[in-house]
Design an enzyme around this catalytic site. Structure first.
Site, PDB file in Angstrom:
ATOM      1  N   MET A  81       6.461  -5.134   2.625  1.00 28.03           N
ATOM      2  CA  MET A  81       7.612  -5.037   1.722  1.00 28.03           C
ATOM      3  C   MET A  81       8.022  -6.400   1.134  1.00 28.03           C
ATOM      4  O   MET A  81       8.204  -6.554  -0.059  1.00 28.03           O
ATOM      5  CB  MET A  81       8.752  -4.451   2.560  1.00 28.03           C
ATOM      6  N   LYS A  82       8.135  -7.405   2.009  1.00 28.36           N
ATOM      7  CA  LYS A  82       8.693  -8.684   1.525  1.00 28.36           C
ATOM      8  C   LYS A  82       7.733  -9.459   0.624  1.00 28.36           C
ATOM      9  O   LYS A  82       8.150 -10.276  -0.176  1.00 28.36           O
ATOM     10  CB  LYS A  82       9.183  -9.563   2.669  1.00 28.36           C
ATOM     11  N   GLY A  83       6.431  -9.185   0.733  1.00 27.19           N
ATOM     12  CA  GLY A  83       5.480  -9.775  -0.202  1.00 27.19           C
ATOM     13  C   GLY A  83       5.167 -11.234   0.036  1.00 27.19           C
ATOM     14  O   GLY A  83       5.187 -11.713   1.170  1.00 27.19           O
TER      15      GLY A  83
END
Ligand code: B12
Length: 245
Positions: free
Chosen positions: A126-128
């Site tokens: 999600m945070k990349g």
């Protein structure tokens, strides 16, 4: 202007490079001289040992400056890129809704014995990475991160059973060609399972190039510094091409 280029350090075309290596000998003045002669034997000129020191019993490490006589013709070289035009996460999601019409199912893993998950996590989590959200954050991707040390057999089974659209295989360790062996084994097993032509097969890792991936029969390869949106845009566009075909 000539399209032949050489490395340079001080003045243009001086051919200066820096090499570093270990020799299995105890450090001494003779070890420095051995390093110098070794580099001269490689075809370099103006060889200077900038650093030579003991790093363990029976081992020495060297940093050597030298000049290469050779040049390369940059105009004669082409390496096709995977990066298409830049799209934001929202643009990619909208593109998928419009051109694919369903969520894209993506599975990623570090294959073989490789435990370096930071790279594949940077793409999927999600945070990349570097302010660019990972594929889990996209509304139009359904993402499965299988983690580290996943055997090619297990990954192929998952791809078949879960009707995966895009397979992301990561290899960071390249020792003794293990990356090539594992990437090749994955492509072969997907072929044997009869699912190869249904999936986008993507290789990634710091030593991966798109050229290497093509040679291994992959649809694309992504190397160092890859952003999740580079991969998302590629997958979205290829999936749209498949819908049209
Ligand atoms: C962190 C690290 C570890 C951690 C890993 C923790 C973890 N959960 O990942 C630990 C301590 C466990 C580890 C162990 C080992 N490591 Co290590 N490790 C590193 C280190 C320092 C950083 C790697 C990293 O996280 N990079 C950051 C990420 C973001 O970059 P990246 O992996 O390149 O990923 C990017 C791209 O390549 C791409 N990408 C990567 N994968 C994929 C996949 C797809 C599909 C796509 C699209 C893109 C993509 O996208 C990412 C984002 O841009 C490197 C050295 C270095 N500075 O690189 C050594 C290094 C990779 N390790 C190395 C080695 C040798 C080992 C060990 C064998 C050491 C040992 N003798 O035990 C073990 C192997 C364990 C195993 N079974 O794999 C060597 C590999 C040499 C080689 N080329 O083969 C390196 C290069 C160190 C060195 N100079 O010797 N390591």
């Amino acid at each position: 202007m000539s399209s032949f280029v050489k490395p340079y350090g001080d003045t243009r075309d001086d051919g200066k490079v820096q090499l570093s290596f270990t020799l299995p000998v105890e450090w001494s003045e003779s070890a420095d001289e051995a390093a110098r002669q070794l580099v001269a034997k490689m075809g370099f000129g103006d060889v200077a040992v900038a650093e030579g020191r003991r790093i363990a019993t029976g081992f020495s490490f060297f940093v050597v400056y030298a000049s290469t006589p050779v040049a390369v013709d940059v105009d004669g070289i082409a390496a096709p890129q995977t990066k298409t035009h830049a799209m934001s996460m929202d643009e990619i999601d909208a593109f998928v809704r419009e051109n694919v019409g369903r969520k894209i199912r993506v599975a990623g893993a570090c294959i073989g014995t490789d435990a370096h998950t930071v790279g594949i996590d940077a793409i999927l989590n999600m945070k990349g990475y570097k302010g660019d959200y990972g594929l889990e954050r996209y509304k139009e991707f359904e993402t499965f991160n299988l983690g580290s040390q996943v055997s090619v057999e297990d990954l192929a089974r998952f791809v078949r059973d879960e009707r995966i659209d895009a397979v992301l295989a990561s290899q960071v360790v390249t020792q003794k060609g293990s990356d090539i062996t594992n990437f090749t084994a994955l492509a072969e097993i997907l072929e044997a399972e009869g699912v190869r032509e249904n999936v986008l097969l993507i290789a990634g890792g710091p030593r991966v190039t798109n050229l290497l991936a093509a040679e291994l029969g992959y649809d694309a390869g992504f190397g160092r510094g890859t952003l999740p949106s580079d991969v998302a845009a590629f997958v979205a566009q290829r999936m749209a091409d498949r819908v049209l075909a």
